[in-house]
Design a protein around this motif. Sequence first.
Motif, PDB file in Angstrom:
ATOM      1  N   ALA A   8      -1.499 -19.863   5.181  1.00  0.00           N
ATOM      2  CA  ALA A   8      -1.325 -19.628   6.617  1.00  0.00           C
ATOM      3  C   ALA A   8       0.148 -19.400   6.954  1.00  0.00           C
ATOM      4  CB  ALA A   8      -1.875 -20.813   7.402  1.00  0.00           C
ATOM      5  N   GLU A   9       1.009 -20.203   6.383  1.00  0.00           N
ATOM      6  CA  GLU A   9       2.439 -20.057   6.650  1.00  0.00           C
ATOM      7  C   GLU A   9       2.969 -18.726   6.124  1.00  0.00           C
ATOM      8  OE1 GLU A   9       4.314 -23.469   4.975  1.00  0.00           O
ATOM      9  OE2 GLU A   9       3.731 -24.806   6.622  1.00  0.00           O
ATOM     10  N   GLU A  10       2.505 -18.324   4.937  1.00  0.00           N
ATOM     11  CA  GLU A  10       2.953 -17.053   4.362  1.00  0.00           C
ATOM     12  C   GLU A  10       2.470 -15.865   5.189  1.00  0.00           C
ATOM     13  OE1 GLU A  10       1.674 -16.965   0.316  1.00  0.00           O
ATOM     14  OE2 GLU A  10       3.053 -18.546  -0.326  1.00  0.00           O
ATOM     15  N   ILE A  11       1.246 -15.941   5.684  1.00  0.00           N
ATOM     16  CA  ILE A  11       0.705 -14.857   6.509  1.00  0.00           C
ATOM     17  C   ILE A  11       1.488 -14.735   7.808  1.00  0.00           C
ATOM     18  CG2 ILE A  11      -1.289 -14.151   7.912  1.00  0.00           C
ATOM     19  CD1 ILE A  11      -1.632 -13.463   5.019  1.00  0.00           C
ATOM     20  N   VAL A  12       1.725 -15.862   8.459  1.00  0.00           N
ATOM     21  CA  VAL A  12       2.476 -15.844   9.728  1.00  0.00           C
ATOM     22  C   VAL A  12       3.858 -15.247   9.508  1.00  0.00           C
ATOM     23  CG1 VAL A  12       3.552 -17.287  11.485  1.00  0.00           C
ATOM     24  CG2 VAL A  12       1.210 -17.756  10.761  1.00  0.00           C
ATOM     25  N   LYS A  13       4.528 -15.653   8.437  1.00  0.00           N
ATOM     26  CA  LYS A  13       5.858 -15.126   8.145  1.00  0.00           C
ATOM     27  C   LYS A  13       5.800 -13.633   7.858  1.00  0.00           C
ATOM     28  CE  LYS A  13       9.767 -15.660   4.954  1.00  0.00           C
ATOM     29  NZ  LYS A  13      10.281 -16.380   3.760  1.00  0.00           N
ATOM     30  N   ALA A  14       4.779 -13.189   7.097  1.00  0.00           N
ATOM     31  CA  ALA A  14       4.688 -11.783   6.689  1.00  0.00           C
ATOM     32  C   ALA A  14       4.387 -10.851   7.851  1.00  0.00           C
ATOM     33  CB  ALA A  14       3.633 -11.618   5.598  1.00  0.00           C
ATOM     34  N   VAL A  15       3.719 -11.344   8.892  1.00  0.00           N
ATOM     35  CA  VAL A  15       3.413 -10.476  10.045  1.00  0.00           C
ATOM     36  C   VAL A  15       4.507 -10.527  11.102  1.00  0.00           C
ATOM     37  CG1 VAL A  15       0.921 -10.574   9.688  1.00  0.00           C
ATOM     38  CG2 VAL A  15       2.014 -12.222  11.216  1.00  0.00           C
ATOM     39  N   GLY A  16       5.643 -11.131  10.751  1.00  0.00           N
ATOM     40  CA  GLY A  16       6.775 -11.109  11.672  1.00  0.00           C
ATOM     41  C   GLY A  16       7.063 -12.414  12.364  1.00  0.00           C
ATOM     42  N   GLY A  17       6.399 -13.496  11.925  1.00  0.00           N
ATOM     43  CA  GLY A  17       6.650 -14.792  12.544  1.00  0.00           C
ATOM     44  C   GLY A  17       5.853 -15.015  13.802  1.00  0.00           C
ATOM     45  N   ASP A  18       5.829 -16.268  14.266  1.00  0.00           N
ATOM     46  CA  ASP A  18       5.002 -16.580  15.438  1.00  0.00           C
ATOM     47  C   ASP A  18       5.463 -15.852  16.689  1.00  0.00           C
ATOM     48  OD1 ASP A  18       7.338 -17.970  15.768  1.00  0.00           O
ATOM     49  OD2 ASP A  18       6.413 -19.954  15.834  1.00  0.00           O
ATOM     50  N   GLU A  39       5.739  -2.663  13.384  1.00  0.00           N
ATOM     51  CA  GLU A  39       6.779  -2.385  12.400  1.00  0.00           C
ATOM     52  C   GLU A  39       7.337  -3.657  11.776  1.00  0.00           C
ATOM     53  OE1 GLU A  39       7.379   0.696  11.492  1.00  0.00           O
ATOM     54  OE2 GLU A  39       5.871   1.333  12.950  1.00  0.00           O
ATOM     55  N   ALA A  40       7.122  -4.795  12.416  1.00  0.00           N
ATOM     56  CA  ALA A  40       7.660  -6.058  11.900  1.00  0.00           C
ATOM     57  C   ALA A  40       6.799  -6.643  10.774  1.00  0.00           C
ATOM     58  CB  ALA A  40       7.788  -7.077  13.032  1.00  0.00           C
ATOM     59  N   ILE A  41       5.649  -6.036  10.505  1.00  0.00           N
ATOM     60  CA  ILE A  41       4.737  -6.558   9.482  1.00  0.00           C
ATOM     61  C   ILE A  41       5.190  -6.120   8.091  1.00  0.00           C
ATOM     62  CG2 ILE A  41       2.373  -6.470   8.596  1.00  0.00           C
ATOM     63  CD1 ILE A  41       1.447  -6.054  11.483  1.00  0.00           C
ATOM     64  N   ASP A  42       5.241  -7.058   7.176  1.00  0.00           N
ATOM     65  CA  ASP A  42       5.544  -6.776   5.772  1.00  0.00           C
ATOM     66  C   ASP A  42       4.213  -6.653   5.025  1.00  0.00           C
ATOM     67  OD1 ASP A  42       6.268  -6.715   3.116  1.00  0.00           O
ATOM     68  OD2 ASP A  42       7.826  -8.249   3.300  1.00  0.00           O
ATOM     69  N   GLN A  43       3.714  -5.418   4.923  1.00  0.00           N
ATOM     70  CA  GLN A  43       2.395  -5.180   4.338  1.00  0.00           C
ATOM     71  C   GLN A  43       2.310  -5.694   2.905  1.00  0.00           C
ATOM     72  OE1 GLN A  43      -0.248  -3.965   5.889  1.00  0.00           O
ATOM     73  NE2 GLN A  43      -1.649  -3.646   4.184  1.00  0.00           N
ATOM     74  N   GLU A  44       3.351  -5.444   2.124  1.00  0.00           N
ATOM     75  CA  GLU A  44       3.325  -5.875   0.725  1.00  0.00           C
ATOM     76  C   GLU A  44       3.259  -7.388   0.614  1.00  0.00           C
ATOM     77  OE1 GLU A  44       6.501  -4.223  -1.533  1.00  0.00           O
ATOM     78  OE2 GLU A  44       5.840  -2.147  -1.267  1.00  0.00           O
ATOM     79  N   ALA A  45       3.982  -8.087   1.478  1.00  0.00           N
ATOM     80  CA  ALA A  45       3.969  -9.552   1.445  1.00  0.00           C
ATOM     81  C   ALA A  45       2.605 -10.100   1.822  1.00  0.00           C
ATOM     82  CB  ALA A  45       5.047 -10.102   2.379  1.00  0.00           C
ATOM     83  N   VAL A  46       1.962  -9.446   2.801  1.00  0.00           N
ATOM     84  CA  VAL A  46       0.625  -9.884   3.204  1.00  0.00           C
ATOM     85  C   VAL A  46      -0.345  -9.728   2.031  1.00  0.00           C
ATOM     86  CG1 VAL A  46      -1.344  -9.400   4.714  1.00  0.00           C
ATOM     87  CG2 VAL A  46       0.965  -9.390   5.650  1.00  0.00           C
ATOM     88  N   GLU A  47      -0.341  -8.552   1.407  1.00  0.00           N
ATOM     89  CA  GLU A  47      -1.293  -8.277   0.325  1.00  0.00           C
ATOM     90  C   GLU A  47      -1.008  -9.109  -0.925  1.00  0.00           C
ATOM     91  OE1 GLU A  47      -1.158  -4.036  -0.182  1.00  0.00           O
ATOM     92  OE2 GLU A  47      -2.623  -3.699   1.422  1.00  0.00           O
ATOM     93  N   ALA A  48       0.260  -9.568  -1.070  1.00  0.00           N
ATOM     94  CA  ALA A  48       0.607 -10.383  -2.227  1.00  0.00           C
ATOM     95  C   ALA A  48       0.246 -11.853  -2.028  1.00  0.00           C
ATOM     96  CB  ALA A  48       2.107 -10.262  -2.517  1.00  0.00           C
ATOM     97  N   THR A  49      -0.152 -12.222  -0.808  1.00  0.00           N
ATOM     98  CA  THR A  49      -0.503 -13.604  -0.518  1.00  0.00           C
ATOM     99  C   THR A  49      -1.803 -13.992  -1.223  1.00  0.00           C
ATOM    100  OG1 THR A  49       0.552 -13.419   1.645  1.00  0.00           O
ATOM    101  CG2 THR A  49      -0.951 -15.278   1.328  1.00  0.00           C
ATOM    102  N   ASP A  50      -1.833 -15.190  -1.753  1.00  0.00           N
ATOM    103  CA  ASP A  50      -3.012 -15.674  -2.473  1.00  0.00           C
ATOM    104  C   ASP A  50      -4.253 -15.617  -1.577  1.00  0.00           C
ATOM    105  OD1 ASP A  50      -4.391 -16.743  -4.623  1.00  0.00           O
ATOM    106  OD2 ASP A  50      -4.074 -18.809  -3.965  1.00  0.00           O
ATOM    107  N   LYS A  51      -5.379 -15.213  -2.150  1.00  0.00           N
ATOM    108  CA  LYS A  51      -6.697 -15.122  -1.508  1.00  0.00           C
ATOM    109  C   LYS A  51      -6.863 -13.928  -0.572  1.00  0.00           C
ATOM    110  CE  LYS A  51      -7.848 -20.070  -1.736  1.00  0.00           C
ATOM    111  NZ  LYS A  51      -8.350 -21.231  -1.002  1.00  0.00           N
ATOM    112  N   VAL A  52      -5.776 -13.186  -0.296  1.00  0.00           N
ATOM    113  CA  VAL A  52      -5.884 -12.001   0.565  1.00  0.00           C
ATOM    114  C   VAL A  52      -6.507 -10.860  -0.234  1.00  0.00           C
ATOM    115  CG1 VAL A  52      -4.598 -10.210   1.797  1.00  0.00           C
ATOM    116  CG2 VAL A  52      -3.990 -12.620   2.100  1.00  0.00           C
TER     117      VAL A  52
END
Length: 467
Positions: A8-18, A39-52
């Motif tokens: 959850a924390e990694e996803i929130v950070k990857a989409v640009g923070g709360d 534009e603030a979303i880090d697509q690669e970081a989201v897809e690299a997150t476990d279980k995504v």
Amino acid sequence: MSENRKIAEEIVKAVGGDENILSVAHCATRLRIMVKDKEAIDQEAVEATDKVKGAFFNSGQYQVIFGTGTVNRVYEEVMNLGLKGSTKSEQSSEVAKSGSAFQRAIRTFGDVFVPIIPALVATGLFMGLRGLVLQEQILALFGMTPDDISQNFILFTEILTDTAFIFLPALVAWSTFRVFGGSPIVGLVLGLMLVSPSLPNAWGVAGGDVHPIEFFGFIPVVGYQGSVLPAFIAGILGAKLEKQIRRRVPEALDLIITPFLTLLIMITLALFAIGPIFHSLENVILDGTIAVLEWPFGISGLIIGALNQVIVVTGVHHIFNMLEIQLLANLGSNPYNAIITCSIAAQGGAALAVGLKTKSKKLKALALPSSFSAFLGITEPAIFGVNLRYGKPFIMGLVGGGVGGFIASIVGLKGTGMAITVIPGTLLYLNGQILLYILVNVIAIGVAFALTWMFGYSDKLKNDVEK
């Protein structure tokens, strides 16, 4: 820290923070996030997150695929981080102005009909179970024949299988009022009026045993048991009318005047104008659908089976809910389900081939669970997480779906319900069709698996795509 908390924390950070997140919701498989700045979303970081299993924008939402069960736990952890939650319907209202007119119309169809589906799924399962227990072969195992079944038991099964379709206009009107901002209870009563016992029964009229009531010598008035469009249109107009009346009525009289005028005006319109017109249109659509499904040589199964998952990717597949409901209400069976289950199973077969062939541990961990999810009837993880990402597996899945759909059409498979497919869908084919159902699914999976294994995937392709 729990694993899901970390995700959850990694996803929130990857989409640009709360600070970039407006709201978060979830459905059966996806975390749905509304953001301020795409534009603030880090697509690669989201897809690299476990279980995504994949992530993409659709209908104004950033949708992160986790799969059933997992998405609920991740959503709970996201909420524990202090973010704003919302329901799917609340988010739908937020994005209602986005997209083309056609996309908005499809979203509306989905918002209206998806909440009704659980009742129809249960009804379809009841139909399948009734077909099973009333088979001569099954009864013979207990030393019984169909003549030994009591009429009271038959009556009980009819209550289970017929109620949802008899009162279908009430369900549709209730849901339509809810989506368009009216009072759902007023919509429910309007829908019940359309199937009032005082009106000639629609199925009796269709069978020639009952005659419509003729008003003014030319307007036929009947009940609308099993009908969808008249209740849907009446629900849209009724919800808008109720809001207009409420704006003009003094608050002290609102409780009395608004529902009274809404129901009086709408049942008059529904019986004398909306019903006759849109029931006729509904019959034309139904006849056209049946004509397509009855194309010779399995052509319809081939086309629908091959293209169904392309339609799912576009997000407009909810429009077919109405057609499936109409098939079940009027025919008592659903040949469309038998075809699309092959397209779903085939995508699972393609993802399975990728998972077994790749040497990448991360891709294995993504593809194998995604294929199992597809075998349970949910293809988004397999499609967006694996098959579409590498291209060729998705195409091989389409081929497998077309072959399976072709055979399903040739042998005349027809489900007793809707909305459940592949493994859960076996419950819709217990009325003597189960072996054929298993066969067409195995063929769809086998064709997609074999083509993907031989031509559709290699780790070299993976490396080329991810460069």
